[in-house]
Write an enzyme that holds these catalytic residues in place. Structure first.
Site, mmCIF file in Angstrom:
data_model
loop_
_atom_site.group_PDB
_atom_site.id
_atom_site.type_symbol
_atom_site.label_atom_id
_atom_site.label_comp_id
_atom_site.label_asym_id
_atom_site.label_seq_id
_atom_site.Cartn_x
_atom_site.Cartn_y
_atom_site.Cartn_z
ATOM 1 N N SER A 152 -17.213 0.270 0.778
ATOM 2 C CA SER A 152 -16.041 0.625 0.986
ATOM 3 C C SER A 152 -15.881 1.901 0.634
ATOM 4 O O SER A 152 -16.378 2.418 -0.446
ATOM 5 C CB SER A 152 -15.031 -0.198 0.763
ATOM 6 O OG SER A 152 -13.510 0.352 0.924
ATOM 7 N N HIS A 193 -23.372 -1.508 3.738
ATOM 8 C CA HIS A 193 -21.955 -0.710 3.880
ATOM 9 C C HIS A 193 -21.385 -0.931 2.339
ATOM 10 O O HIS A 193 -21.402 -2.005 1.795
ATOM 11 C CB HIS A 193 -21.312 -0.873 4.826
ATOM 12 C CG HIS A 193 -19.939 -0.424 5.047
ATOM 13 N ND1 HIS A 193 -19.676 1.153 5.329
ATOM 14 C CD2 HIS A 193 -18.679 -0.871 4.645
ATOM 15 C CE1 HIS A 193 -18.772 1.339 5.086
ATOM 16 N NE2 HIS A 193 -17.776 0.232 5.066
ATOM 17 N N ASP A 235 -3.405 4.661 -3.234
ATOM 18 C CA ASP A 235 -4.128 4.059 -2.199
ATOM 19 C C ASP A 235 -4.028 2.459 -2.208
ATOM 20 O O ASP A 235 -4.519 1.968 -3.396
ATOM 21 C CB ASP A 235 -5.488 4.806 -1.931
ATOM 22 C CG ASP A 235 -6.429 3.941 -0.989
ATOM 23 O OD1 ASP A 235 -5.693 3.085 -0.085
ATOM 24 O OD2 ASP A 235 -7.543 4.261 -1.230
ATOM 25 N N ASP A 251 -7.248 9.129 10.082
ATOM 26 C CA ASP A 251 -5.906 8.470 9.767
ATOM 27 C C ASP A 251 -4.901 9.440 8.736
ATOM 28 O O ASP A 251 -4.022 9.267 8.349
ATOM 29 C CB ASP A 251 -5.997 7.152 9.209
ATOM 30 C CG ASP A 251 -6.989 6.864 8.053
ATOM 31 O OD1 ASP A 251 -8.021 8.050 8.084
ATOM 32 O OD2 ASP A 251 -6.767 6.141 7.114
ATOM 33 N N HIS A 252 -5.650 10.640 8.547
ATOM 34 C CA HIS A 252 -5.224 11.605 7.835
ATOM 35 C C HIS A 252 -4.860 12.839 8.433
ATOM 36 O O HIS A 252 -4.065 13.700 8.048
ATOM 37 C CB HIS A 252 -5.692 11.676 6.444
ATOM 38 C CG HIS A 252 -5.752 10.355 5.404
ATOM 39 N ND1 HIS A 252 -4.729 10.255 4.417
ATOM 40 C CD2 HIS A 252 -6.225 9.402 5.552
ATOM 41 C CE1 HIS A 252 -4.934 9.156 3.909
ATOM 42 N NE2 HIS A 252 -5.772 8.395 4.550
ATOM 43 N N HIS A 281 -10.459 12.383 7.178
ATOM 44 C CA HIS A 281 -10.261 11.071 8.153
ATOM 45 C C HIS A 281 -9.221 11.190 9.061
ATOM 46 O O HIS A 281 -8.174 11.675 9.091
ATOM 47 C CB HIS A 281 -10.160 10.033 7.378
ATOM 48 C CG HIS A 281 -11.521 9.350 6.658
ATOM 49 N ND1 HIS A 281 -11.532 8.792 5.686
ATOM 50 C CD2 HIS A 281 -12.984 9.811 7.205
ATOM 51 C CE1 HIS A 281 -12.848 8.355 5.311
ATOM 52 N NE2 HIS A 281 -13.639 8.749 6.499
ATOM 53 N N HIS A 297 -12.722 2.640 -0.492
ATOM 54 C CA HIS A 297 -11.357 2.517 -1.479
ATOM 55 C C HIS A 297 -11.479 1.777 -2.573
ATOM 56 O O HIS A 297 -12.526 0.803 -2.767
ATOM 57 C CB HIS A 297 -10.525 1.838 -0.495
ATOM 58 C CG HIS A 297 -10.137 2.635 1.075
ATOM 59 N ND1 HIS A 297 -9.154 3.506 1.070
ATOM 60 C CD2 HIS A 297 -10.907 2.399 2.040
ATOM 61 C CE1 HIS A 297 -9.155 3.842 2.178
ATOM 62 N NE2 HIS A 297 -10.094 3.225 2.779
#
Lengths: 555, 555
Positions: free
Chosen positions: A366, A364, A195, A77-78, A75, A368
């Site tokens: 998530s 959808h 996380d 953000d990583h 991703h 996480h």
């Protein structure tokens, strides 16, 4: 025998007190390893900024000890800061196959792929360095090939979960390796970093598979074209769209650059299961009847330049929305994007499309872990110390509270901040100083050349515009040769404000005359007098505070 | 006998295709009445704009027929444009006691109270005009004294619900007058206009009373100070905070200008039930122990200048957040405010406060009807025609669908847009033209002087800043006397970009020289040449597009 003063340092360089730009350094003696290298999208007040990446001053200073960047998953953000960071410090990168496939595409675009050493690993692989070793452990997340990392140090194991959820029925059948988490826990884990994104949500995150069931339902009853917008990186979601399309004899076309990129990578690397006749080119959709078509597109966040937004605004070159199109937005709003998404939904409805989105159906899930999943991981891993990661302060705080409720003493839990040096021994954890850290703005080609002054000016300009006052002055006598001229932009509609501008000029003339009479010849003083007089005049008359830019030309 | 060509016109001037600035004109023969007069808060792209109000050109043109403004309730999106509109067209205003109490405060601030005729009504009151009469009907909503309006015309009744929900256990005991809705329905309603805000939500909106139960729970267990942030206008919410405070022997202090204003009005008019010793001045909170205090404050939307935001940022003069403070944010995020609220929550947690907000507890209920409530109203009123109001297009569309599912034929349901003239006979409804409508921006003292050009410039300036190029030229010869000087703001950090600026100047010198040689003396041509050369140079070098402002001084 190791001495008790042996220490491991954990230095978060991004991802604490924020969602995004995740990056953490872990160091023991001569080894520094870096976990992830992510970017963040700018906040509203970061006007004109394209991306935000971590400040890596600390790594540059210690470059001879940095052994590599270890990626948990693919991703933005990583991994999104990699092209910028690798231009500064060229160190080896380790990651799973899909993760590196996505990284390759990025590095190619930045023309640095040939210079970078990418090392492909599989879950269960262990990379041995001089003083530490890094083990990759399979997890579930909203992108395939996600991993947690166990850093084995002489003082004990540091377990970094990466982004994760617990999905017992993953699309690719590859389960999170709970047994390894349990095994490490049994042997003893010194520190866990986990996380925190969904810590505010009770219960469990639903399996990705539940979204597939929703697709099946909406595909079964569709009489016209189907368009599904989702995150390009969510290969499993895309797989489920393809599976539903094939079940109902529909062809699949792809729209949006990042979606095309990811499909290329995923298909090449074998992450997508698709019949060879299913995929068609977006250029040939008109050759098929509408009820035989599915278009998978970017734009699930309402991003103004994305394919779905362009369709909604009749600006897409290949796809015109037609009444009866069934459009599924398979995503939830990332905070800040609500209004953008809403705008696209309104436009699509106006074109007569049927729009299905999160408020209306389960389209959808998530990626996480929610509270019960976090509790499971904490209970399996039983770390001696805990530091929550990936979250704003509120998330970190609540994750810390959760760990304490599960039995950890308060002094075994630490809420860190970017730049903190967290020092670990076998028996203690503490903040032991800080290093340089922060955010670096990428704007166009510039990396770091937009700072707080530039942003402050942009904010000022954005609110009330600018008023430029120009005057040409004879150097010796300080007498005005030409001007003053006043030009404004973004302040008032000029044609309706001629009187205001004329009065402003008159005031400036007065100031200049006074300066001449008083023999004030310091341009700086004249400028500040002009500024002051105009500022109070304009505020009184309009209650606005445009930026005032006096320019004196001397001849 | 009335002829069949008798028509009623319904002209929405705001509130369709948007949430906010509600205003609808209804006209029959010589009478025009206006329902509500609201404002909207600016979208992100309306840079520097304070408020948005409806364009009332149509009312101004027909001012001799406009009989009055009838207010459904006292929220900003229904009354906020009054001070601006009444300055343009001074017509009588009708509303219930609390609604007018709030209006009075506003008109006082704008110094026009003495010029305006305010007519206080009670639910069940009927105002008779020449050709129409207007009946006020009590409803439930998140502000006390809310009403629906039944407009009795010779062609039939037009029922406008205003904002509403159905609360069977309202705090003040004043129930929505369902019997009157049913009675009107039985006699026959020609057209219903109904609130669409929550049409996407299944089920029922919970009673306001449930929030009181949450307060009781958190007050019972609080060991320190309690701070509750909520919407100033939600009198019932404030009442419940006061009730809980009194139950647990706590004093109540008020913080935030709009909260103080509303408390003044509500207490003066008897809408708040409070013991005379409960309320204390915010200046004297330090005289009481923390466990005897409740502070009710503004700032539940994270508004940067609000009292709660100032407390969170240590900028509040009277209240310092201390560890152990229990802070309840009794609101949900209005779309677009998510990040602001999140920032405040993070700051409060960092100060050691305990923060309770919507993600964690039932601290808020909506003021709008969900699907089952809407179905009830539709079923009671059984209108012949239906037009959804108060919503973005997605809401209007789904409300229209709901009405059709309940049995209305498609040609009896109309989705309108601001400015549409909706023409009604006994047997038909249709769009029959449009009038001028739109949004007027209020920025400081300016009403309408900020238009699209100014906003476009502000957006441009906000993204990449501005570069001003000044040169003094001798008129006759077109030769350069002074300059070129280049000054930039919001573009690049100047100290690190000296080379770039020097190169830019050199380029401008080249352009000027060429112009001189080619005897180009039209300033406009020289300017556009300078602009073009700089634009492509800067874009190539920085991938940014600052506004370029060439200024030529001639002597």
């Amino acid at each position: 025998m190791r001495k008790e003063r042996d220490k491991v340092k954990v230095i978060p360089l991004g991802g604490l007190g924020e969602i995004g730009k995740n990056m953490t350094a872990i160091e023991y003696k001569d080894d520094i390893i870096v976990i992830d290298c992510g970017l963040k999208f700018p906040d509203d007040e970061m006007l004109g900024v394209d991306l935000v990446i971590p400040d890596i001053t600390y790594l540059k200073k210690n470059i001879e000890r940095v052994r590599g960047i270890f990626l948990t998953h693919g991703h933005e953000d990583h991994i999104g800061a990699l092209p910028y960071v690798l231009k500064e410090i060229n160190i080896p990168v380790y990651g799973t196959k899909l993760t590196l496939g996505i990284v390759e595409t990025k590095l190619k675009e930045h023309r640095i792929l040939s210079k970078v050493k990418l090392n492909c690993v599989k879950p269960k692989d262990i990379i041995r360095l001089q003083n530490m070793s890094v083990e990759f452990i399979r997890t579930s997340h909203s992108i395939a090939d996600s991993t947690a990392l166990a850093i084995h140090t002489p003082l004990g194991v540091i377990l970094h979960t990466g982004d994760f959820k617990i999905d017992y029925t993953p699309i690719d059948g590859s389960l999170i390796d709970l047994a390894r988490f349990a095994e490490l826990g049994k042997k003893g884990v010194l520190l866990m970093l986990a996380d925190s994104t969904n810590v505010e949500r009770p219960g469990y995150t639903m399996s990705e598979r539940t979204v597939g069931e929703t697709f099946q339902k909406f595909f079964a009853t569709a009489k016209n074209r189907i368009i599904v917008a989702t995150f390009a990186s969510n290969i499993h979601r895309i797989q489920q769209i393809i599976t539903a399309a094939e079940k109902y004899n529909r062809k699949v076309a792809i729209s949006g650059r990042s979606m095309e990129n990811i499909m290329d990578v995923a298909m090449k690397l074998g992450y997508i299961n698709i019949n060879k006749n299913t995929l068609i080119n977006i250029d040939s959709i008109n050759k098929y009847p509408n009820n035989k078509l599915v278009i998978i597109t970017t734009g699930s966040q309402g991003e103004p330049m994305s394919a779905l937004s362009r369709m909604a605004a009749s600006e897409h070159k290949k796809v015109n929305i037609i009444p009866g199109d069934r459009i599924i937005i398979s995503a939830s709003a990332i905070p800040g994007n609500e209004k953008l998404i809403s705008k696209v939904i309104n436009q699509l409805f106006k074109k007569g499309a049927e729009v299905i989105y999160e408020a209306l159906a389960d389209v959808h899930v998530s990626g996480h872990a929610c509270q019960e999943e976090l509790k499971l991981i904490h209970t399996l891993v039983k770390p001696r110390f805990f530091m929550p990661v990936h979250g704003e302060y509120r998330h970190l705080k609540q994750h810390a509270d959760l760990a304490m409720k599960l039995g950890l003493p308060a002094n075994h839990v630490i809420i860190g901040d970017n730049g903190d040096v967290i020092e670990l021994t076998r028996n203690s954890i503490k903040r032991a100083g800080t290093v340089i850290s922060g955010q670096v703005f990428v704007d166009g080609l510039g990396v770091g050349d937009v700072g707080n002054i530039v942003l402050r000016d942009r904010r000022h300009l954005s609110q009330d515009g600018i008023l430029t006052v120009v005057v040409t002055i004879e150097k010796e006598s300080a007498s005005v040769i030409a001007g003053p001229d006043i030009i404004s932009r973004g302040f008032v509609y000029v044609r309706e404000s001629e009187d205001l501008m004329e009065e402003a000029k008159e005031l400036v003339r007065g100031v200049l005359k006074e300066c001449e009479e008083k023999h004030i010849t310091e341009w700086a003083n004249i400028k500040s007098n002009v500024k002051e007089v105009l500022r109070s005049f304009l505020y009184e008359r309009t209650k606005r505070r445009p930026m005032i830019l006096p320019i004196i030309m001397e001849i």
